[in-house]
Enzyme design. Structure first.
Site, PDB file in Angstrom:
ATOM      1  CD  GLU A 141      27.649  51.985   7.458  1.00 50.40           C
ATOM      2  OE1 GLU A 141      28.260  52.630   6.578  1.00 50.40           O
ATOM      3  OE2 GLU A 141      28.238  51.442   8.420  1.00 50.40           O
ATOM      4  CD  GLU A 177      30.875  55.513   2.201  1.00 49.65           C
ATOM      5  OE1 GLU A 177      31.546  55.533   3.246  1.00 49.65           O
ATOM      6  OE2 GLU A 177      30.214  54.528   1.821  1.00 49.65           O
TER       7      GLU A 177
END
Length: 326
Positions: free
Chosen positions: A136, A141
């Protein structure tokens, strides 16, 4: 004395020379392109957020997702009180229909979700999985009232990103073990301390900017960010050129991850792209008590304050994906 460091993190010039093959525009998503090239997922939130992901017809009918000729917007419900019995506040999670290996991803983003309890992310994830197999890569974020973006890798064991003095990045390394089983899946992250305005309210006040992520077998992963007012945004990034390659004119990446201490074949394969907006959950919920968001619990805040989510939306100008022609 820095003996032995040079072989761990090559210079930016070396990185760009090793990845200097041209990348050609493979896919472009502007406005209505998102409606055809992406899937609206309705899964239970894997990060245990107070959120209810809805399908595309529901999202379009409720105006949670909409497109024009130049914009694509997706957002959380900002008008409903959420019953305790509900799965959560309505929101959006979309995944690209196609997956990519070596690629450069260029996002022109006008606005990202902001505010207490929010946890938005733009990231890539293994198409094959199951997670964390295949890896990932988090490009954008953050949670709650944060103002600095964070880029992070999450992997199977035996992948690290040591913070040697010659790691070529402007960001600040906050963790070096990418293993999802270590420290509650913290991953190996880099905080975007420079340039300013990379996340949340400051990002939106400046009308956003451009993010680029390059992922290659030769050079690893690099992430760049240019605020919209930055005087040296590369022309090929601004114009959406048909051909580009990461080069010294892009400046030093904000985050750099090499394969020297993280075997590529053991940890990464073809990735799909994901945009999502969850609320509370494993990160935003756990950080709630120190977030400055008040004395209510995160879940109660989400349930009872619909107007607090007026700024909880993505506004995307374009997303371009470039791949090499060998």
């Amino acid at each position: 004395m820095r003996t032995g460091y040079a072989s761990i993190f090559p210079s930016v010039l070396a990185l760009t020379q090793r990845a200097s093959a041209n990348f050609f525009l493979k896919d472009i998503f502007v406005g209505h392109d998102f409606l055809d090239g992406w899937t609206w997922q309705t899964i239970d939130d894997p990060t245990h957020g107070r959120v209810n992901y809805v399908d595309q017809p529901t999202a379009l009918q409720a105006n949670l997702s909409y497109a024009t000729g130049e914009k694509f917007v997706m957002r959380a419900d900002d008008w409903s009180t959420v019953p305790a019995s509900a799965r959560g506040r309505d929101s959006i999670r979309i995944v690209s229909n196609d997956a990519y290996e070596d690629a450069v991803f260029v996002l022109d983003l006008e606005h990202m979700p902001q505010g207490c309890s929010t946890w938005p992310a733009f990231w890539t994830l293994s198409e094959k999985g199951p997670w964390p197999k295949g890896g990932e890569i988090d490009i954008i974020e953050g949670v709650n009232l944060a103002t600095n973006n964070q880029a992070t890798l999450h992997t199977l064991p035996s992948c690290t990103e040591p913070d040697y003095p010659d790691r070529r990045q402007t960001g600040t390394t906050i963790s070096t073990n990418c293993d999802t089983s270590f420290n509650f899946n913290q991953g190996c992250g880099v905080s975007f301390t420079s340039p300013a305005g990379s996340y949340g309210a400051p990002f939106n006040a400046a009308r956003g900017g451009h993010y680029a992520m390059a992922r290659t077998r030769q050079a690893g992963v690099q992430v760049w960010f240019w605020p919209r007012s930055h005087p040296r945004i590369p022309e090929e990034i601004k114009s959406g050129a048909d051909v580009l390659w990461p080069n010294p004119s892009w400046g030093t990446p904000v985050a750099t991850f090499s394969w020297n201490t993280c075997d590529y074949d053991a940890h990464f394969d073809a990735h799909q792209m994901i945009f999502d907006l969850t609320l509370c959950g494993d990160w935003a919920g756990n950080a709630w008590s120190t977030s400055g968001c008040g004395t209510d619990s995160c879940v109660d805040y989400v349930n009872n304050n619909p107007s607090a989510f007026a700024e909880a939306y993505w506004e995307i100008n374009s997303l371009r994906v470039y791949t090499p022609k060998w």
